[in-house]
Design a protein around this motif. Structure first.
Motif, PDB file in Angstrom:
ATOM      1  N   THR A   8     -54.236  30.953 -50.499  1.00  0.00           N
ATOM      2  CA  THR A   8     -54.690  29.706 -51.113  1.00  0.00           C
ATOM      3  C   THR A   8     -55.247  28.777 -50.053  1.00  0.00           C
ATOM      4  O   THR A   8     -54.991  28.914 -48.871  1.00  0.00           O
ATOM      5  CB  THR A   8     -53.536  28.996 -51.843  1.00  0.00           C
ATOM      6  OG1 THR A   8     -52.542  28.629 -50.899  1.00  0.00           O
ATOM      7  CG2 THR A   8     -52.927  29.872 -52.915  1.00  0.00           C
ATOM      8  N   ASP A   9     -56.017  27.817 -50.507  1.00  0.00           N
ATOM      9  CA  ASP A   9     -56.499  26.784 -49.611  1.00  0.00           C
ATOM     10  C   ASP A   9     -55.903  25.448 -50.056  1.00  0.00           C
ATOM     11  O   ASP A   9     -55.044  25.411 -50.929  1.00  0.00           O
ATOM     12  CB  ASP A   9     -58.029  26.742 -49.584  1.00  0.00           C
ATOM     13  CG  ASP A   9     -58.643  26.320 -50.913  1.00  0.00           C
ATOM     14  OD1 ASP A   9     -57.912  25.933 -51.844  1.00  0.00           O
ATOM     15  OD2 ASP A   9     -59.876  26.372 -51.016  1.00  0.00           O
ATOM     16  N   HIS A  11     -56.978  23.331 -51.930  1.00  0.00           N
ATOM     17  CA  HIS A  11     -57.289  23.017 -53.321  1.00  0.00           C
ATOM     18  C   HIS A  11     -56.604  23.968 -54.283  1.00  0.00           C
ATOM     19  O   HIS A  11     -56.871  23.922 -55.480  1.00  0.00           O
ATOM     20  CB  HIS A  11     -58.807  23.031 -53.531  1.00  0.00           C
ATOM     21  CG  HIS A  11     -59.494  22.089 -52.602  1.00  0.00           C
ATOM     22  ND1 HIS A  11     -59.536  20.740 -52.826  1.00  0.00           N
ATOM     23  CD2 HIS A  11     -60.106  22.297 -51.423  1.00  0.00           C
ATOM     24  CE1 HIS A  11     -60.159  20.152 -51.821  1.00  0.00           C
ATOM     25  NE2 HIS A  11     -60.511  21.075 -50.962  1.00  0.00           N
ATOM     26  N   THR A  13     -56.845  27.288 -54.406  1.00  0.00           N
ATOM     27  CA  THR A  13     -57.642  28.450 -54.771  1.00  0.00           C
ATOM     28  C   THR A  13     -56.886  29.736 -54.454  1.00  0.00           C
ATOM     29  O   THR A  13     -56.464  29.946 -53.328  1.00  0.00           O
ATOM     30  CB  THR A  13     -58.989  28.443 -54.029  1.00  0.00           C
ATOM     31  OG1 THR A  13     -59.660  27.229 -54.339  1.00  0.00           O
ATOM     32  CG2 THR A  13     -59.844  29.627 -54.417  1.00  0.00           C
ATOM     33  N   TRP A  16     -61.095  33.898 -55.552  1.00  0.00           N
ATOM     34  CA  TRP A  16     -62.374  33.480 -55.004  1.00  0.00           C
ATOM     35  C   TRP A  16     -63.516  34.099 -55.794  1.00  0.00           C
ATOM     36  O   TRP A  16     -63.443  35.253 -56.203  1.00  0.00           O
ATOM     37  CB  TRP A  16     -62.463  33.891 -53.528  1.00  0.00           C
ATOM     38  CG  TRP A  16     -61.456  33.144 -52.728  1.00  0.00           C
ATOM     39  CD1 TRP A  16     -60.200  33.563 -52.398  1.00  0.00           C
ATOM     40  CD2 TRP A  16     -61.582  31.826 -52.207  1.00  0.00           C
ATOM     41  NE1 TRP A  16     -59.549  32.582 -51.698  1.00  0.00           N
ATOM     42  CE2 TRP A  16     -60.370  31.498 -51.571  1.00  0.00           C
ATOM     43  CE3 TRP A  16     -62.612  30.882 -52.223  1.00  0.00           C
ATOM     44  CZ2 TRP A  16     -60.150  30.278 -50.955  1.00  0.00           C
ATOM     45  CZ3 TRP A  16     -62.394  29.666 -51.600  1.00  0.00           C
ATOM     46  CH2 TRP A  16     -61.175  29.376 -50.972  1.00  0.00           C
ATOM     47  N   ASN A  82     -66.283  24.997 -49.240  1.00  0.00           N
ATOM     48  CA  ASN A  82     -66.048  26.386 -49.644  1.00  0.00           C
ATOM     49  C   ASN A  82     -65.144  26.455 -50.864  1.00  0.00           C
ATOM     50  O   ASN A  82     -64.657  27.505 -51.221  1.00  0.00           O
ATOM     51  CB  ASN A  82     -65.441  27.190 -48.492  1.00  0.00           C
ATOM     52  CG  ASN A  82     -64.037  26.726 -48.159  1.00  0.00           C
ATOM     53  OD1 ASN A  82     -63.569  25.684 -48.617  1.00  0.00           O
ATOM     54  ND2 ASN A  82     -63.347  27.497 -47.344  1.00  0.00           N
ATOM     55  N   TYR A  83     -64.930  25.308 -51.527  1.00  0.00           N
ATOM     56  CA  TYR A  83     -63.950  25.298 -52.601  1.00  0.00           C
ATOM     57  C   TYR A  83     -64.510  25.076 -53.990  1.00  0.00           C
ATOM     58  O   TYR A  83     -63.768  25.090 -54.974  1.00  0.00           O
ATOM     59  CB  TYR A  83     -62.866  24.262 -52.318  1.00  0.00           C
ATOM     60  CG  TYR A  83     -63.329  22.830 -52.285  1.00  0.00           C
ATOM     61  CD1 TYR A  83     -63.353  22.071 -53.445  1.00  0.00           C
ATOM     62  CD2 TYR A  83     -63.730  22.238 -51.100  1.00  0.00           C
ATOM     63  CE1 TYR A  83     -63.767  20.756 -53.415  1.00  0.00           C
ATOM     64  CE2 TYR A  83     -64.146  20.925 -51.065  1.00  0.00           C
ATOM     65  CZ  TYR A  83     -64.161  20.185 -52.228  1.00  0.00           C
ATOM     66  OH  TYR A  83     -64.569  18.885 -52.193  1.00  0.00           O
ATOM     67  N   GLY A  84     -65.821  24.874 -54.146  1.00  0.00           N
ATOM     68  CA  GLY A  84     -66.322  24.675 -55.487  1.00  0.00           C
ATOM     69  C   GLY A  84     -67.785  24.311 -55.544  1.00  0.00           C
ATOM     70  O   GLY A  84     -68.517  24.464 -54.562  1.00  0.00           O
ATOM     71  N   SER A  99     -63.792  22.899 -58.823  1.00  0.00           N
ATOM     72  CA  SER A  99     -63.207  23.797 -57.817  1.00  0.00           C
ATOM     73  C   SER A  99     -63.176  25.210 -58.387  1.00  0.00           C
ATOM     74  O   SER A  99     -63.221  25.415 -59.612  1.00  0.00           O
ATOM     75  CB  SER A  99     -61.792  23.344 -57.454  1.00  0.00           C
ATOM     76  OG  SER A  99     -60.908  23.558 -58.555  1.00  0.00           O
ATOM     77  N   TRP A 100     -63.085  26.194 -57.498  1.00  0.00           N
ATOM     78  CA  TRP A 100     -62.969  27.581 -57.958  1.00  0.00           C
ATOM     79  C   TRP A 100     -61.723  27.729 -58.806  1.00  0.00           C
ATOM     80  O   TRP A 100     -61.737  28.426 -59.824  1.00  0.00           O
ATOM     81  CB  TRP A 100     -62.937  28.552 -56.785  1.00  0.00           C
ATOM     82  CG  TRP A 100     -64.108  28.451 -55.874  1.00  0.00           C
ATOM     83  CD1 TRP A 100     -64.076  28.361 -54.516  1.00  0.00           C
ATOM     84  CD2 TRP A 100     -65.508  28.420 -56.234  1.00  0.00           C
ATOM     85  NE1 TRP A 100     -65.359  28.278 -54.010  1.00  0.00           N
ATOM     86  CE2 TRP A 100     -66.253  28.311 -55.041  1.00  0.00           C
ATOM     87  CE3 TRP A 100     -66.191  28.466 -57.443  1.00  0.00           C
ATOM     88  CZ2 TRP A 100     -67.644  28.261 -55.029  1.00  0.00           C
ATOM     89  CZ3 TRP A 100     -67.584  28.404 -57.435  1.00  0.00           C
ATOM     90  CH2 TRP A 100     -68.282  28.311 -56.248  1.00  0.00           C
ATOM     91  N   LYS A 101     -60.658  27.065 -58.422  1.00  0.00           N
ATOM     92  CA  LYS A 101     -59.401  27.115 -59.187  1.00  0.00           C
ATOM     93  C   LYS A 101     -59.619  26.577 -60.598  1.00  0.00           C
ATOM     94  O   LYS A 101     -59.183  27.180 -61.583  1.00  0.00           O
ATOM     95  CB  LYS A 101     -58.317  26.311 -58.469  1.00  0.00           C
ATOM     96  CG  LYS A 101     -56.991  26.279 -59.205  1.00  0.00           C
ATOM     97  CD  LYS A 101     -55.966  25.457 -58.449  1.00  0.00           C
ATOM     98  CE  LYS A 101     -54.617  25.568 -59.105  1.00  0.00           C
ATOM     99  NZ  LYS A 101     -54.141  24.345 -59.672  1.00  0.00           N
TER     100      LYS A 101
END
Length: 147
Positions: A8-9, A11, A13, A16, A82-84, A99-101
């Motif tokens: 995870t990051d 955010h 995520t 990916w 890099n998150y969305g 966000s990707w999440k």
């Protein structure tokens, strides 16, 4: 630390994207993830579920029901770190960073969220085709930028 923590990051995520494709003619965003999940998300759904404070408010009880977006289109995607991605809609809305999440959750929960949205529209006497005309300082003059 667990392996999940490493995956995870900041955010949250965990999954990916492996492909993000805007299909303008169909009015959808198609996104595939590294775990094999794939979502086809209509522009209207993304607009009414925008993560922006304008739509979500600052707490769950402030979430807005956004009517009149059946014909909304996504005109552009802008990567955000890099998150969305930021989605730019043709009604002028561009403040939500997806966000990707959040996109993963929108795909996973599509049926439930969409049914809830339709029920909220009906309960409030609103519809997908027209937004009520509002006056006030938060709406500005014209442009359809409210909500």
């Amino acid at each position: 630390m667990t392996q999940e923590t490493f995956a995870t990051d900041a955010h949250g995520t965990r999954h990916w994207p492996t492909e993000v494709r805007l299909k303008r003619a169909e009015g959808v965003l198609v996104i595939s993830f590294d775990d094999g999940a794939r979502a086809t998300l209509p522009a209207e759904y993304l607009r009414v579920e925008s993560p922006s404070a304008e739509v979500q408010g600052h707490s769950p009880d402030q979430k807005q029901t956004v009517p009149g977006k059946r014909a909304v289109a996504i005109t552009a995607l802008e990567p955000v770190g890099n998150y969305g991605v930021r989605l730019i809609f043709d009604d002028g809305h561009d403040t939500g960073i997806f966000s990707w999440k959040y996109l993963y959750e929108l795909g996973l929960d599509y049926d439930e969220r969409w049914a809830r949205y339709l029920a909220e529209l009906e309960a409030k006497g609103l519809n997908r085709d027209t937004a009520p005309h509002r006056h006030g300082p938060s709406c500005g003059s014209g442009g359809g930028g409210c909500g």
